[in-house]
Design a protein around this motif. Structure first.
Motif, PDB file in Angstrom:
ATOM      1  N   GLN A  77       9.241   8.556 -11.455  1.00  0.00           N
ATOM      2  CA  GLN A  77       8.341   8.246 -10.497  1.00  0.00           C
ATOM      3  C   GLN A  77       6.868   8.400 -10.715  1.00  0.00           C
ATOM      4  N   MET A  78       6.024   7.156 -10.812  1.00  0.00           N
ATOM      5  CA  MET A  78       4.764   7.333 -11.280  1.00  0.00           C
ATOM      6  C   MET A  78       3.721   6.689 -10.035  1.00  0.00           C
ATOM      7  N   ASP A  79       3.161   7.166  -9.361  1.00  0.00           N
ATOM      8  CA  ASP A  79       1.859   6.749  -8.419  1.00  0.00           C
ATOM      9  C   ASP A  79       2.802   6.372  -7.319  1.00  0.00           C
ATOM     10  N   GLY A  80       4.000   7.056  -7.004  1.00  0.00           N
ATOM     11  CA  GLY A  80       4.711   6.597  -5.678  1.00  0.00           C
ATOM     12  C   GLY A  80       5.741   5.514  -6.184  1.00  0.00           C
ATOM     13  N   ARG A  81       5.808   4.976  -7.438  1.00  0.00           N
ATOM     14  CA  ARG A  81       6.785   3.783  -7.525  1.00  0.00           C
ATOM     15  C   ARG A  81       7.747   4.471  -8.527  1.00  0.00           C
ATOM     16  N   ASP A 104       9.287  -1.576 -12.915  1.00  0.00           N
ATOM     17  CA  ASP A 104       9.172  -1.284 -11.565  1.00  0.00           C
ATOM     18  C   ASP A 104      10.220  -1.543 -10.698  1.00  0.00           C
ATOM     19  N   ALA A 139       3.073   3.171 -20.290  1.00  0.00           N
ATOM     20  CA  ALA A 139       2.513   4.418 -20.209  1.00  0.00           C
ATOM     21  C   ALA A 139       2.574   5.266 -21.337  1.00  0.00           C
ATOM     22  N   GLU A 198       2.766  17.079 -20.887  1.00  0.00           N
ATOM     23  CA  GLU A 198       2.562  16.664 -19.672  1.00  0.00           C
ATOM     24  C   GLU A 198       3.971  16.418 -18.805  1.00  0.00           C
TER      25      GLU A 198
END
Length: 178
Positions: A4-8, A35, A44, A50
């Motif tokens: 999940q990245m930025d709510g996606r 996506d 990315a 991280e």
């Protein structure tokens, strides 16, 4: 894997690891995927320390049914529910999908299909290639061969049209005769 990245929600298709040569350097992870909702490509880079949030999903055994203008349709082998994916979402997997292919899994989260997972190897038939050379050895040169799904792979010179071969679905390379 699904992250999940930025709510996606993003289905990860490929991860490349770059290790730094110095002691203080971080390992970099280059992630490519798609996506789930918008079907946009995602790329990315992450440092080794991280954190990314993973999404829980279920692997459901499915059977490839057919391909039409809307995309590809698969049927859940247990519940008989059908999942349809856009052809763009499966652009890398389409070259390996053939009739009676066993070992396909659909990745499903909260009842929504995210993508498919292919088996490690598939058996495909050579439909077009240069004629076989009888004196060719297994370690000699290779030649391009077009398979029944449209995939083009490099095969040894001793293989002829109509033969079945095993292809690695991760690398897209010839492995052996079937």
């Amino acid at each position: 894997m699904v992250i999940q990245m930025d709510g996606r929600n993003v289905v990860v298709k490929d991860v490349q690891v770059q290790t730094a040569s110095s002691r203080s350097g971080n390992t970099l992870y280059k992630v490519r995927g798609r996506d789930v909702v918008s079907k946009q490509k995602f790329e990315a880079s992450f440092k080794g320390d991280e954190w990314v949030q993973t999404v829980d999903f279920e692997r459901r055994p499915v059977q490839y049914l057919y391909r039409d203008a809307d995309g590809c349709t698969f049927m859940d082998r247990e519940s008989y529910e059908q999942y349809t994916f856009d052809s763009e979402a499966l652009e890398e997997e389409l070259l390996y999908l053939g009739e009676n292919l066993e070992g396909i899994y659909a990745l499903v989260a909260d009842g929504m299909p995210l993508g498919i997972e292919l088996p490690a190897t598939v058996v495909l038939e050579i439909t077009e290639t240069a004629p076989a050379m009888k004196a060719a050895s297994a370690s000699a040169r290779s030649k391009p061969a077009t398979l029944n799904t449209g995939l083009v792979v490099q095969v040894p010179e001793y293989l002829a049209q109509g033969e079945a071969i095993k292809v690695n679905t991760l690398t897209g390379e010839f492995m052996s005769r079937a």
